[in-house]
Design a protein around this motif. Structure first.
Motif, PDB file in Angstrom:
ATOM      1  N   ASP A   3       0.843  -1.186   0.000  1.00  0.00           N
ATOM      2  CA  ASP A   3       0.000   0.000   0.000  1.00  0.00           C
ATOM      3  C   ASP A   3       0.885   1.246   0.000  1.00  0.00           C
ATOM      4  OD1 ASP A   3      -1.529   2.242   1.179  1.00  0.00           O
ATOM      5  OD2 ASP A   3      -3.123   0.745   1.254  1.00  0.00           O
ATOM      6  N   TYR A 373      -7.099   6.703   7.978  1.00  0.00           N
ATOM      7  CA  TYR A 373      -6.823   5.366   7.438  1.00  0.00           C
ATOM      8  C   TYR A 373      -5.647   4.705   8.155  1.00  0.00           C
ATOM      9  CZ  TYR A 373      -4.740   2.145   3.975  1.00  0.00           C
ATOM     10  OH  TYR A 373      -4.158   1.078   3.338  1.00  0.00           O
ATOM     11  N   ARG A 378      -5.597   1.000   9.428  1.00  0.00           N
ATOM     12  CA  ARG A 378      -4.505   0.044   9.301  1.00  0.00           C
ATOM     13  C   ARG A 378      -3.825  -0.270  10.638  1.00  0.00           C
ATOM     14  NH1 ARG A 378      -4.175  -3.497   5.184  1.00  0.00           N
ATOM     15  NH2 ARG A 378      -4.619  -2.481   3.173  1.00  0.00           N
ATOM     16  N   GLU A 403      -9.477   3.270   0.512  1.00  0.00           N
ATOM     17  CA  GLU A 403      -9.029   2.600  -0.711  1.00  0.00           C
ATOM     18  C   GLU A 403     -10.004   2.851  -1.860  1.00  0.00           C
ATOM     19  OE1 GLU A 403      -8.521  -1.439   0.513  1.00  0.00           O
ATOM     20  OE2 GLU A 403      -6.496  -1.065   1.334  1.00  0.00           O
ATOM     21  N   ARG A 406      -9.256   6.193  -3.541  1.00  0.00           N
ATOM     22  CA  ARG A 406      -8.038   6.274  -4.358  1.00  0.00           C
ATOM     23  C   ARG A 406      -8.223   5.667  -5.743  1.00  0.00           C
ATOM     24  NH1 ARG A 406      -3.419   3.472  -1.061  1.00  0.00           N
ATOM     25  NH2 ARG A 406      -5.019   1.859  -1.089  1.00  0.00           N
TER      26      ARG A 406
END
Length: 407
Positions: A3, A373, A378, A403, A406
């Motif tokens: 990522d 995020y 995460r 996500e 993006r």
């Protein structure tokens, strides 16, 4: 595939760690040699050309150190130059500036309510302030050389106060403090790279060739070395300040920054005087404490923090708001985060939004999507100790939302 947001966060961490490592090396050697120089003692029987000596004990052994103002009869085979610590500190610091402030300029560098410019223009202004800061300082030092060193220091301080005020009219409060530190650190490192080391090399070359060195080179190097000594502690404060909104995010942040320089000078004066065995000026700690109390008071006037930008919806932010996950994300953030991250937090013991991050509107949530995020999706860094009982399902929601935005 790794990522990108996670990679970039680790890159930031790695560069920051490198910067801390090199800064410790530079500051450690700098403080040591200042203390050594001030503690040198003269006695009968010193070798020819030796200015003074110092006996020290450390690590189970004794050290006998002698300083030569002229070259000894035989130049040593290996001569250590203390310069790369300074260069590596500046280079890693500039890399960190690029990774954090230039890569996320719309969040950390530019405040449209202060100066509404594009990202390239904001970065250009940043680079210009750092370069102009060094040029102004360098020329003033040359102008005042051989005149009043105290007068120069006072004049430079007045200019520094003006720069602190001016930076708050160019950048976010966080970036203003960072740039004041960057300008000061650039001055310190450029002193080493462009003045101190070149002058020392000229003196060494003259001594090896049997010529009498021009005393002006030593005088110039000494002037810059003294400045570096007194600038170190304020730079450390400014570099740490981005974690403390009460320092950078208040109406009088530029005054706070100006007072920090005075505190740094007082503390260095205490240690320098002690190393030179000229007394024990404990009054400096009282004066520093009084100035710090004034700083605390300034951070509460007015009560509302004003140094950070108000969230504005960017093109990227609109994507996150338009996400089908956003209504659920908003409810999660409002229920799990906003009791602390609000203009007026209502969680017991929290009086200001941590790190100045306010998440009480759609625009604010969207602008901090990456941080949400990483901190709450995460990782489990937020909420601290999971005091608001954020569930794994909610964390997965935050990941999916970021996500999705993006793509």
């Amino acid at each position: 595939m790794l990522d990108f947001a996670i990679f970039w966060d680790w890159l930031s961490f790695a560069v920051r760690w490198l910067h801390v490592i090199t800064a410790i090396a530079w500051i450690g050697s700098s403080f040591y040699f200042v203390a050594l120089d001030l503690g040198l003692r003269q006695r009968a029987g010193l070798p020819e050309g030796a200015f003074g000596e110092e006996w020290q004990v450390h690590g189970g052994g004794f050290y006998h150190i002698q300083k030569y103002l002229v070259a000894p009869a035989a130049m040593p085979e290996h001569l250590t130059w203390f310069k790369w610590e300074s260069y590596a500190t500046w280079l890693s610091g500039f890399a960190l500036l690029c990774v954090v402030y230039y890569a996320s300029a719309d969040l950390f560098l530019i405040d449209p309510n202060v100066l509404d410019v594009s990202v390239p223009v904001g970065i250009g202004i940043s680079l210009a302030t750092i370069g102009v800061g060094w040029l102004a300082y360098d020329n003033l030092c040359k102008l005042f050389l051989g005149k009043s060193d105290t007068g120069l220091m006072i004049f430079l301080y007045c200019i520094l106060v003006f720069i602190a005020w001016g930076l708050t009219h160019l950048f976010t409060g966080r970036a203003a403090f960072l740039h004041l530190g960057a300008i000061t650190a650039t001055i310190m490192s450029a002193n080493v790279f462009m003045v101190i080391i070149p002058n020392q090399k000229i003196v060494v070359a003259d001594l090896i060739a049997g010529r009498k060195p021009d005393p002006k080179y030593g005088k110039i190097a000494k002037q810059r070395s003294v400045h570096n000594n007194y600038l170190t502690l304020p730079v450390l404060f400014l570099m740490l300040s981005n974690h403390y909104p009460l320092a950078f995010g208040t109406q009088y942040n530029w005054v706070i920054a100006s007072l920090v320089f005075l505190i740094g000078v007082l503390i260095r004066h205490y240690f320098n005087t002690g190393h030179a065995r000229k007394g024990n000026p404990t009054w400096t700690w009282l004066a520093a404490a009084i100035l710090f109390v004034i700083i605390i008071w300034l951070s509460t006037v007015p009560k509302v923090l004003t140094g950070e930008p108000k969230a504005a919806t960017t093109a990227t932010g609109e994507v996150y708001i338009a996400s089908t996950h956003f209504p659920a994300v908003r409810n999660t953030v409002m229920g799990r985060c906003a009791m602390c991250h609000a203009s007026e937090p209502f969680y017991d013991g929290i009086y200001h939004a941590p790190k100045g991050v306010v998440l009480d509107s759609d625009e604010a949530i969207a602008s901090h999507a990456r941080e949400i995020y990483l901190q709450a999706g995460r990782s489990h860094a937020m909420p601290p100790a999971n005091v608001t009982q954020m569930t794994d399902r909610e964390r997965q929601l935050l990941i999916a939302w970021f996500e999705d935005g993006r793509e």
